[in-house]
Structures are given as structure tokens and as C-alpha cells.
Design an enzyme around this catalytic site. Sequence first.
Site, short mmCIF file in Angstrom:
data_model
loop_
_atom_site.label_atom_id
_atom_site.label_comp_id
_atom_site.label_asym_id
_atom_site.label_seq_id
_atom_site.Cartn_x
_atom_site.Cartn_y
_atom_site.Cartn_z
N CYS A 112 0.84 -1.20 0.00
CA CYS A 112 0.00 0.00 0.00
C CYS A 112 0.87 1.24 0.00
O CYS A 112 2.10 1.16 0.05
CB CYS A 112 -0.92 0.01 1.24
SG CYS A 112 0.00 -0.03 2.79
N CYS A 150 3.35 1.70 2.80
CA CYS A 150 4.59 0.93 2.63
C CYS A 150 5.60 1.75 1.82
O CYS A 150 6.80 1.79 2.15
CB CYS A 150 4.32 -0.38 1.90
SG CYS A 150 3.18 -1.50 2.75
N CYS A 164 47.38 -17.08 -7.52
CA CYS A 164 47.83 -16.61 -6.21
C CYS A 164 46.77 -15.68 -5.61
O CYS A 164 45.74 -15.39 -6.22
CB CYS A 164 49.16 -15.87 -6.33
SG CYS A 164 49.06 -14.39 -7.36
N CYS A 178 45.79 -12.65 -7.63
CA CYS A 178 44.79 -12.90 -8.68
C CYS A 178 43.38 -12.81 -8.11
O CYS A 178 42.48 -12.24 -8.73
CB CYS A 178 45.01 -14.29 -9.29
SG CYS A 178 46.62 -14.53 -10.05
N ASP A 215 45.94 -38.35 13.33
CA ASP A 215 44.83 -39.23 13.61
C ASP A 215 45.45 -40.56 14.07
O ASP A 215 46.60 -40.84 13.77
CB ASP A 215 43.99 -39.43 12.34
CG ASP A 215 42.92 -40.48 12.52
OD1 ASP A 215 42.16 -40.39 13.49
OD2 ASP A 215 42.88 -41.41 11.69
N ASP A 252 43.72 -40.36 7.46
CA ASP A 252 43.50 -41.30 6.36
C ASP A 252 42.04 -41.55 6.05
O ASP A 252 41.72 -42.25 5.09
CB ASP A 252 44.15 -42.65 6.68
CG ASP A 252 43.37 -43.43 7.72
OD1 ASP A 252 42.87 -42.81 8.68
OD2 ASP A 252 43.26 -44.66 7.58
#
Length: 805
Positions: free
Chosen positions: A16, A19, A83, A86, A499, A692
Site C-alpha cells: 500500500c 509501505c 595466487c 589474482c 589421527d 586417512d
Amino acid sequence: MNGLREVTVRVQGMTCASCVRRVERSLTKAPGVDRAEVNLALERAVVWVDPETPTEEILKRIEDAGYQPVLETLELGVQGMTCAACVARVERAIKKLPGVVDAEVNLATERAAVRFLPDLVGRGAIFQAVREAGYQPVDLGQGTDPLRAARQAELRGFVRDLVLSALFTLPLVLIAMGRMLAPGLFSALPERAWQVLELVFATPVLAWAGRRFFKGAWAELRHRSPGMNTLVALGAGSAYLYSLLVVLAPGLFPPGTAHTYFEAAGVIVTLILLGKYLEALAKGRTQAAIQGLLKLAPKTARVLTPQGEVERPVEALVPGDRVRVLPGERIPADGVVVEGASYVDESMLTGESRPVRKGPGDPVVAGTQNQRGSLVLEVQKPAEESYLQSLVRLVEEAQSGKPPVQKLADRIAAVFVPVVVGLALLAFALWMTLGPEPRLSYAFAALLAVLLIACPCAMGLATPTAIMAASGRGARSGVLFRKGEAIEALARVTDVVFDKTGTLTEGAPRLVETWARGDADPALALAAALEARSEHPIAAALVAAAREKGLALPEVEGFEAVPGEGVRGRVGGREVAVGRPEGLDPEAAAVADAWAAQAYTPVALRVDGELRALFAVADPEKPTASEAVAALLALGVRVWMLTGDQTATARAVARRVGIAEERVWAEVRPEEKLARVEALKGQGRRVAFVGDGVNDAPALAAADVGIAVGTGTDVALEAGEVILARGEPLAVARAIRLARAALGIIHQNFFWAFGYNALLIPVAGGALYPVFGLLLNPMLAAGAMSLSSIFVLTNSLRLARLRLS
């Protein structure tokens, strides 16, 4: 409205006139906004703002008013980046476009994500901005994998140019060097004819095979950020230009200076092309890692419906669906078991080799593998919210958040190239102003001598030759470097995080010790005969041990598995049971307790109710695990263990291999592994992670350098930057020694390539002429350039003979 910038934004949610007024009031309160007009019918706001006011401020004002500005997001591939400079160049080029709100460029994935206002800028303008920055945009909406196709095309282009360059450079070098070393063999033609022939061979090398360097140099200079392309173009171009003038106008040069250096130009282009080709081979690994993760999930699932089982795509599953998973299949979605019992391999979550028993009420995760039993599960999360997808996001975020190593050559070039060009021009100007006649000839000779002696061939070779030599030496020791940057990162590592399972240990339960009353082999045969019918992971260890010894397994009658206790049956008329070691006599109890202290799992064999033997099952350490830890500590590196296994087991393994108990993290999930690595990095530590499994992929990507065990999963291999081909822990220490030596060689190379030439630049410019009457012959300047290149090459080759143990 002079001096103001007009911004048009589509606005959703307005219904409206009030708004409209609300949006206009909010916009006009923003700093730098001169005027705003909002059209309800068109759902559009036009704002006139100061050129310095960011578009983000306008969008924020619309959101503050309670409405939604309409933005579009474009994801495109960007090829040719090498790199961080860039990345910054591409981002600047895109952000300069009116209507672009934000642009994020990822070097690892070669992608750019752009948020923009469609009323102000279109896709075509964004693609064109990338091209003008000197890079190649790729439309990701074309084909199944356009980036992969573009990479393959790029590789084919490198191969084509490299072959052409080598074919023309080889005869070029033979002619030039042959006339110097064996002039008698080249007396059939006059000198000028040989020079013209050199010109014929050198021209296609620079004009075709080396064109990418000149185009790249032009883009770098336009953006005022000279890099390696500028160095290559400067070196090869100056040698070619000088030689071309010698052929076309030899009278311009003082007597004795009319020499050609076409071979120098050809060699520069060929060697740098080779390095670029090897660099291109390593691209695209992040996407391969992500695709490897996604392959763990099945494409379809068996959904239970009132009409029976129906096969549906995994993407179509919704919470509440019931899905049947048969033995050997992977779990299609995150959910909970409602029927059946089985063991599920959850190594992608925990990294542990022991499958986990699952029954009604137990949670299961997409991508894990059901083993022998049939399960019915109830889906709790859609595919896009699964734990597997979260792992994918973790890998992507870790890769994009990790800043790439800035090439040392680029940093030097940013200062060195402009200074060299300035000094060459200064030498030319001084000779034209103060020099004796013929001033032009002397000035031109001095200018080209400066450019030739400062030719960056050695600087361009300083890193790739050392990287190639280190890579070859590492390969012979079981260490594969997938990225040159990994060598520099590994050389600076202060902490290594291992790990446990499959990295420091073998990765599978095995029989490590036996205690028996009487002969041990018959006892093992009895136990294996029963366990051969069991699906428990410990059973597989006993059966494997019996087969390794070549033991014959007797027939079993009346087999029965007792949940939580073990298995039993009759063998040769006798009651045999294998299971938990309860009710042991003092002698056997002492043995079992000693094993438990070492985190071994004791298993008891009873015959007719009497204890016959005890078996210790464990995941044993790899032979060089303790030696590897000792070697790393000797290098001044802190060593940690990070595992999803139980704390007691982790600490026992740590004690045996020499890792301090306070540096053991146990019972952690993949996202926690990543967090631990990030926490160490947050303390200023340089971290290498060694893993792994699938569950290690995020931590491998997040670490300063990821080291993947070559015997592990494809996902871990793709996420790692260094691969231990034979899975030997001691190779980690070898890799660090090699990386430190390589980084030292690179620094020496740059010192020589930069310092040696820099010292001779004043001589080339004529600094000795006023005192000694000496002007450096450009031929000697080229000789000095070649000498620095030879030093760099021979210095790098020392790595091939480096002792790593």
C-alpha cells in the site's frame, strides 16, 4: 543530480501507499542519499546517492523498513588464477560494477559467488569484467562439469604450446650454442644467415607459445600489479627485441655489441611453460574431494509404503519415511533404527575400524555402511541437511578460508619490475643527456643491457626448479607433494596432529598376543572355528590369524551367538565357548589386566567350562610409529593425537609411541577435529594434520598443510596436500626435513637471482664508464643472466642428493 549515482532496487513485500512512504523515509535517512522515489506498481525504488555511499547501505535501509530487496546470486568459474593477488584482482574488477553488492572469489575451487542487483548489472557484464581482469570466466550452468572441461581444455592448451615451444627452442639453442662452441661446423652460412634462421625459430615461440605471458603481463600492468607474467614478458621480450634490432638494424649498435640472444628468449618461455603446465595438473582437487564425499551416499533408497517397497531418489526422502537397508549397502539418510539388528561401519565418522552394533532406537548416519544384518530405519533429516552434507560444507569452508601462500616471486616482482624498468629508462636518459657520440647507440645499448642483466629467468626458475627437485626426492622416499605451496607450509610447521587409526596404527583389529594352557595353535583353531560363523569384528581378527598360520578349522555343531557375551558350540563332542574373560583365576586375570592396561581387548576360550586360552585383539601400531614421533620431537615439532576412539585406548597407544598424555584428544567427531586444528592455529601455531579417513577430510583441509596417508580413503587423499604413498608415519619427519631444505634452497635462489643481477645493474647502465671507460657489452649482460640461471638450477638439484634420515 550532477555528481550523484542512481541506484535502482526491486523491493518485495509492499502492499500500500504507507509501505511506499515507509521505504522512502528509511532510504532518505541514510547518509549520502539525496533523494528516493518508490513505485508500488513496479515494486521498485530509485535512489540518488553520493558516489561514495555503498550499495549495501541502501539495501540495509530497505530491510530496516521491513521489506526485502531483490538480489540475485551468480556462481561462475574463474580460470587462470594462481595466487592471492589474482583473487584480489578478480574481486576488485567485479565489485567495481554498479549494482554488485558483494563478490567472493575462491582460489581453491576456482569459483566466484557474486550478489548483485539485476536491474543495474547483468550476467554478461560480470563475465566481461572477469575477462578484462585477465582471466577466463566459465558458465557453470553449461554441462555436467564445465569447470572440469575447462581445466582439461587448459591442460591441452599447455601441452600444445609446450610441445611447439620445445620443438622450436631445441634447434634454436643448438644453432646459438654451436656457433659459440664449434664455429667450424657452422661456417657453411654467413653469420647474418644464422641470425635470420634464429629469428625464424624464435618468433613462433614468443608469438604463439608465449602469447599467454604477454597477455597476462598486459593485464597485470593495466591493474598496476606486476607479477610473474610481467617478469617473463620482460625477460623474454627484451632478449627478443634486442636480437630483432640486431638483425634488422645492426648499425644502431656500437662495434662488437650486435649479438643475438634469441635462444635466451626461447628458453625462458619453454621452461616457464613447463612449470605452468605442472601447476595446472594440480588444480581442481577440492572439487574431487567433495565429489568423493558425496559418492558415499547412495543415489536411491528402498522406501516402505502401504503398497510395498518403492525405490526413490535419496533427495526425495522426507522425515518420517521408513527405509530398508540390506547387508552391504550404505545408509541413505540420517535416521533411527526401528527394526532389525546389524553392525554398521561408522569409520567415516569416528575413523575407527570396529563396526558398531545397531538395533532399534539407535541412530544411523547417511554414508555409513551396513554390514551383515537387514535394518529398517526412520528418516529424521532430508538429504540436504544430512551429516554427510555438513562434512561437505566443512571441507568447502576450510578450503576457502585458508589463505593461499603468496608466491615470493610475485612479492619481489611487485617492487623489482618497476624499479628495473625505471633504472633502464634512467640509464637511457643519462646517456642521451651526458654520453658521448653516438649517444643513441650507447643509450640504447645501456638500456637493453640493464633489461638483459635484470632478466628474471633465474627469478622465475628459483621456485619451480626447487619444487620439482624436492618433489622428485620426496617421491623416492614415499612423500608426494600435490601442491608447491605445501612445501613452504610444511617447512614452517610447528605442530603435527596425528589421527590414530590407520595413521599411527594399522587400522584393523588383529591378534597381537596369545596366552594358552598347552599348545597355542590348536586353541586358536578352536576359537577361529566358532568365530568364523560370527559377524563380530573381533571374530574376523581371530579367523584371519588362524588363516595366516594355515590352521585347519574343525567342524562346529550347535553354533549359538549370545549377545554381549560371545559365541558357543560343540566341536568334536566338546562344549567350546569364546567370549568375555570373566571368572578368571589369578594367573589368567593378571594377564588380562596387563592387556587391558595396554588397551588390548582380551578374549577367553573355554573348553568344557575350563579356561584354555586368552587372546589379545587390538589395532597394533605401525612399525615406525614411535620412531616417527621421536624424529618429529627431535626436529622441534610438537606432536598431538586426535582420534574418535575411546580415551583409554588412545592414551595407551600414545604411551607406546611416545606422545605426551596431555596432547591426546580422544572421542572427537569430524567437526571437533576441525575445531581442534583451528584452535591450534588460533594460538599462532603452524599445524600439519595427518589422517586417512573420510572423517579426517575437514581437518586435512583446515590445517596449514594436510598430510594424507596413501593407503587411506579417496576423500582423504583429495583433501590432503601431501600424500604418504606407503602410509609410513616416519615419512612425515622426512617430509618436514625435505620441505625445510627446499625452502632454504628457494631463499638462496632468490638471493642469487635478485642480488647478483641487482649488483650488476649499475654496471650495465654504465656506472664504470666515467672512471674506467668501460661499458658492459649486452652479450656479457646476457652471460651474467645465464650464469645466475645455471646457479639456480644446480643449487636446486642439490635437493636430489639430500639425506632425509
